[in-house]
Design an enzyme around this catalytic site. Structure first.
Site, PDB file in Angstrom:
ATOM      1  N   HIS A 159       0.837  -1.206   0.000  1.00 30.20           N
ATOM      2  CA  HIS A 159       0.000   0.000   0.000  1.00 30.20           C
ATOM      3  C   HIS A 159       0.870   1.253   0.000  1.00 30.20           C
ATOM      4  O   HIS A 159       1.543   1.557   0.982  1.00 30.20           O
ATOM      5  CB  HIS A 159      -0.925  -0.031   1.235  1.00 30.20           C
ATOM      6  CG  HIS A 159      -1.860   1.116   1.281  1.00 30.20           C
ATOM      7  ND1 HIS A 159      -2.144   1.821   2.424  1.00 30.20           N
ATOM      8  CD2 HIS A 159      -2.590   1.705   0.296  1.00 30.20           C
ATOM      9  CE1 HIS A 159      -3.004   2.785   2.151  1.00 30.20           C
ATOM     10  NE2 HIS A 159      -3.281   2.740   0.868  1.00 30.20           N
ATOM     11  N   GLU A 171       3.030   0.365   3.170  1.00 35.04           N
ATOM     12  CA  GLU A 171       2.589  -0.634   4.141  1.00 35.04           C
ATOM     13  C   GLU A 171       2.653  -2.007   3.454  1.00 35.04           C
ATOM     14  O   GLU A 171       2.058  -2.190   2.386  1.00 35.04           O
ATOM     15  CB  GLU A 171       1.162  -0.344   4.608  1.00 35.04           C
ATOM     16  CG  GLU A 171       1.076   0.899   5.489  1.00 35.04           C
ATOM     17  CD  GLU A 171      -0.352   1.284   5.857  1.00 35.04           C
ATOM     18  OE1 GLU A 171      -0.597   1.587   7.025  1.00 35.04           O
ATOM     19  OE2 GLU A 171      -1.227   1.294   4.960  1.00 35.04           O
ATOM     20  N   ASN A 210      -4.595   4.393   7.160  1.00 31.13           N
ATOM     21  CA  ASN A 210      -5.989   4.792   6.913  1.00 31.13           C
ATOM     22  C   ASN A 210      -6.887   4.577   8.125  1.00 31.13           C
ATOM     23  O   ASN A 210      -7.892   5.271   8.284  1.00 31.13           O
ATOM     24  CB  ASN A 210      -6.557   4.071   5.697  1.00 31.13           C
ATOM     25  CG  ASN A 210      -6.090   4.732   4.411  1.00 31.13           C
ATOM     26  OD1 ASN A 210      -5.881   5.940   4.370  1.00 31.13           O
ATOM     27  ND2 ASN A 210      -5.906   3.943   3.371  1.00 31.13           N
TER      28      ASN A 210
HETATM   29  N1  3HC Z   1       9.146  13.069  -8.136  1.00 31.26           N
HETATM   30  C1  3HC Z   1       9.940  13.216  -7.061  1.00 31.26           C
HETATM   31  N2  3HC Z   1       9.822  14.228  -6.204  1.00 31.26           N
HETATM   32  C2  3HC Z   1       8.887  15.134  -6.447  1.00 31.26           C
HETATM   33  C3  3HC Z   1       8.025  15.045  -7.564  1.00 31.26           C
HETATM   34  C4  3HC Z   1       8.182  13.940  -8.411  1.00 31.26           C
HETATM   35  N3  3HC Z   1       7.398  13.737  -9.482  1.00 31.26           N
HETATM   36  N4  3HC Z   1       7.188  16.106  -7.530  1.00 31.26           N
HETATM   37  C5  3HC Z   1       7.499  16.797  -6.422  1.00 31.26           C
HETATM   38  N5  3HC Z   1       8.519  16.227  -5.777  1.00 31.26           N
HETATM   39  C6  3HC Z   1       9.149  16.630  -4.517  1.00 31.26           C
HETATM   40  C7  3HC Z   1       9.565  18.086  -4.544  1.00 31.26           C
HETATM   41  O1  3HC Z   1      10.815  18.242  -5.129  1.00 31.26           O
HETATM   42  C8  3HC Z   1       9.596  18.399  -3.069  1.00 31.26           C
HETATM   43  O2  3HC Z   1      10.771  17.823  -2.490  1.00 31.26           O
HETATM   44  P1  3HC Z   1      11.759  18.704  -1.581  1.00 31.26           P
HETATM   45  O3  3HC Z   1      10.924  19.071  -0.382  1.00 31.26           O
HETATM   46  O4  3HC Z   1      12.891  17.774  -1.304  1.00 31.26           O
HETATM   47  O5  3HC Z   1      12.093  19.875  -2.430  1.00 31.26           O
HETATM   48  C9  3HC Z   1       8.405  17.597  -2.518  1.00 31.26           C
HETATM   49  O6  3HC Z   1       8.190  16.558  -3.465  1.00 31.26           O
HETATM   50  C10 3HC Z   1       7.150  18.434  -2.371  1.00 31.26           C
HETATM   51  O7  3HC Z   1       6.756  18.867  -3.674  1.00 31.26           O
HETATM   52  P2  3HC Z   1       6.257  20.337  -4.037  1.00 31.26           P
HETATM   53  O8  3HC Z   1       7.172  21.351  -3.454  1.00 31.26           O
HETATM   54  O9  3HC Z   1       5.995  20.389  -5.493  1.00 31.26           O
HETATM   55  O10 3HC Z   1       4.814  20.415  -3.412  1.00 31.26           O
HETATM   56  P3  3HC Z   1       4.338  20.771  -1.985  1.00 31.26           P
HETATM   57  O11 3HC Z   1       5.423  21.198  -1.092  1.00 31.26           O
HETATM   58  O12 3HC Z   1       3.179  21.655  -2.232  1.00 31.26           O
HETATM   59  O13 3HC Z   1       3.837  19.337  -1.467  1.00 31.26           O
HETATM   60  C11 3HC Z   1       2.538  17.386  -1.378  1.00 31.26           C
HETATM   61  C12 3HC Z   1       2.808  18.647  -2.137  1.00 31.26           C
HETATM   62  C13 3HC Z   1       3.721  16.416  -1.519  1.00 31.26           C
HETATM   63  C14 3HC Z   1       1.285  16.746  -1.989  1.00 31.26           C
HETATM   64  C15 3HC Z   1       2.331  17.749   0.124  1.00 31.26           C
HETATM   65  O14 3HC Z   1       1.334  18.709   0.246  1.00 31.26           O
HETATM   66  C16 3HC Z   1       1.951  16.552   0.960  1.00 31.26           C
HETATM   67  O15 3HC Z   1       2.788  15.746   1.338  1.00 31.26           O
HETATM   68  N6  3HC Z   1       0.638  16.449   1.276  1.00 31.26           N
HETATM   69  C17 3HC Z   1       0.118  15.355   2.072  1.00 31.26           C
HETATM   70  C18 3HC Z   1      -0.168  14.197   1.173  1.00 31.26           C
HETATM   71  C19 3HC Z   1      -0.656  13.012   1.954  1.00 31.26           C
HETATM   72  O16 3HC Z   1      -0.927  13.048   3.145  1.00 31.26           O
HETATM   73  N7  3HC Z   1      -0.802  11.906   1.233  1.00 31.26           N
HETATM   74  C20 3HC Z   1      -1.270  10.685   1.820  1.00 31.26           C
HETATM   75  C21 3HC Z   1      -2.675  10.495   1.423  1.00 31.26           C
HETATM   76  S1  3HC Z   1      -3.329   8.986   2.100  1.00 31.26           S
HETATM   77  C22 3HC Z   1      -3.062   7.858   0.893  1.00 31.26           C
HETATM   78  O17 3HC Z   1      -2.527   8.113  -0.151  1.00 31.26           O
HETATM   79  C23 3HC Z   1      -3.530   6.474   1.197  1.00 31.26           C
HETATM   80  C24 3HC Z   1      -4.735   6.129   0.397  1.00 31.26           C
HETATM   81  O18 3HC Z   1      -5.043   4.798   0.670  1.00 31.26           O
HETATM   82  C25 3HC Z   1      -5.905   6.998   0.719  1.00 31.26           C
END
Ligand code: 3HC
Length: 302
Positions: A159, A171, A210
């Site tokens: 996951h 996970e 989750n």
């Molecule tokens: N490849 C590699 N790295 C990347 C990338 C890519 N395609 N795109 C962006 N990044 C990196 C950036 O370089 C940056 O890294 P750094 O901090 O080392 O510079 C980091 O990712 C953050 O990217 P951004 O600066 O573009 O964007 P933000 O700072 O706005 O972050 C986000 C966006 C990563 C979505 C952040 O808001 C976040 O972590 N949000 C929480 C997301 C979360 O909780 N997800 C879990 C959801 S639950 C789930 O998925 C489970 C399911 O079952 C529901």
């Protein structure tokens, strides 16, 4: 890593070593499928994505290209690295193309009959009896997917989190029938090949993340639904007050409101806790096609 859950399968079930896994199949190329394909291709693996339609594949390819473009802009990979990664990914509409895969990651929507059907087919078409068949399910019982095959000891949950190329956690979910070597090889693949962090979780709805996250998102939706606070206020409260990278409503939009509702339903079915019950507003938004970022409208407009 946490303690491994109990498993009754024999320890001697043969599976390929993690580094030997070179050919990966990904079923589905929505947000998660495209993300998993990107992660595996960036780790140098030959990735074949299967989706049920050409239109789905075109959208998936677009997701992959945009995400890799983003990674280049952020300095995470070079332009040449982007090209090499794209060249490692091929696309098909027939699960039969997976005949030579050593690991398959299933990432289709949380609809149990569809997933059961896919696992039944994978069992027939994947020729290597030692291949690992994994589901990215967030909340469905892995053991039911395992029992759809004749090789339940080779089936487990892997996951990932959205966005998969960015978030480090996976996970590793063992069912009661998952073989110990399958669990170990899959975890090694996650950590040593993909460079992610693994935690082991038992086959219980919601696993670790989750089970904690969904009641929080549901509570935020109820607060909004009750008119206690607007979306920005709720989200600002959690980003500014708790230093979360995004607030719960923005996160629900990122995950997809249909996915949030499906996971909440599965948790409710498993535990019968009111904190998991899907709020009426969430059901109506899903009914109305307001699914968050992927549809352009959710708690916010995109
Ligand atoms: N490849 C590699 N790295 C990347 C990338 C890519 N395609 N795109 C962006 N990044 C990196 C950036 O370089 C940056 O890294 P750094 O901090 O080392 O510079 C980091 O990712 C953050 O990217 P951004 O600066 O573009 O964007 P933000 O700072 O706005 O972050 C986000 C966006 C990563 C979505 C952040 O808001 C976040 O972590 N949000 C929480 C997301 C979360 O909780 N997800 C879990 C959801 S639950 C789930 O998925 C489970 C399911 O079952 C529901």
């Amino acid at each position: 890593m946490t303690t491994a859950p109990p498993t009754t399968a024999p320890a001697s079930v043969p599976v390929p070593a993690a580094q030997a896994i070179q050919r990966v199949g990904v079923v589905g190329c929505g947000v998660m499928g495209a993300g998993l394909a990107e992660v595996c291709a960036r780790a140098g693996r030959d990735v074949l994505i299967v989706s049920s339609s050409e239109a789905g594949l075109t959208r998936g390819r677009g997701r992959l290209e945009r995400s890799l473009g983003n990674a280049v802009r952020k300095g995470k990979i070079s332009e040449a690295g982007r090209e090499e990664t794209l060249a490692r990914v091929t696309y098909a509409t027939d699960l039969g193309s997976f005949h030579d895969r050593q690991l398959v990651l299933e990432a289709v929507p949380e609809h149990e009959p569809t997933k059961l059907d896919i696992f039944q087919t994978l069992d027939k078409v994947v020729e290597d009896p030692d291949a690992i068949l994994a589901s990215n399910t967030s909340a469905l019982p892995v053991i039911r997917l395992a029992r759809a095959t004749r090789r339940p000891e080779h089936v487990l949950g892997l996951h990932f989190f959205n966005p998969a190329p960015v978030l480090p956690l996976v996970e590793v979910v063992s069912s009661l029938l998952t073989g110990e070597r399958t669990r170990r090889t899959a975890a090694e693949f996650v950590t040593e090949v993909l460079g992610k962090q693994a935690i082991h979780a038992g086959d219980r709805s919601g696993f670790v993340v989750n089970a904690l996250l969904i009641p929080y998102l549901v509570a935020a939706i109820r607060m909004y639904e009750a008119g206690y606070a607007d979306a920005r206020t709720i989200d600002n409260a959690m980003t500014l007050g708790c230093s979360h990278p995004m607030g719960p409503l923005a996160l629900a939009d990122l995950i997809g409101l249909d996915t949030v509702a499906a996971i909440a339903s599965a948790l409710y079915e498993e535990f019968k806790e009111p904190t998991h019950a899907v709020p009426p507003m969430l059901s109506r938004m899903v009914d109305g096609g307001l699914l968050g970022r992927k549809s352009g409208e959710g708690f916010y407009s995109y």
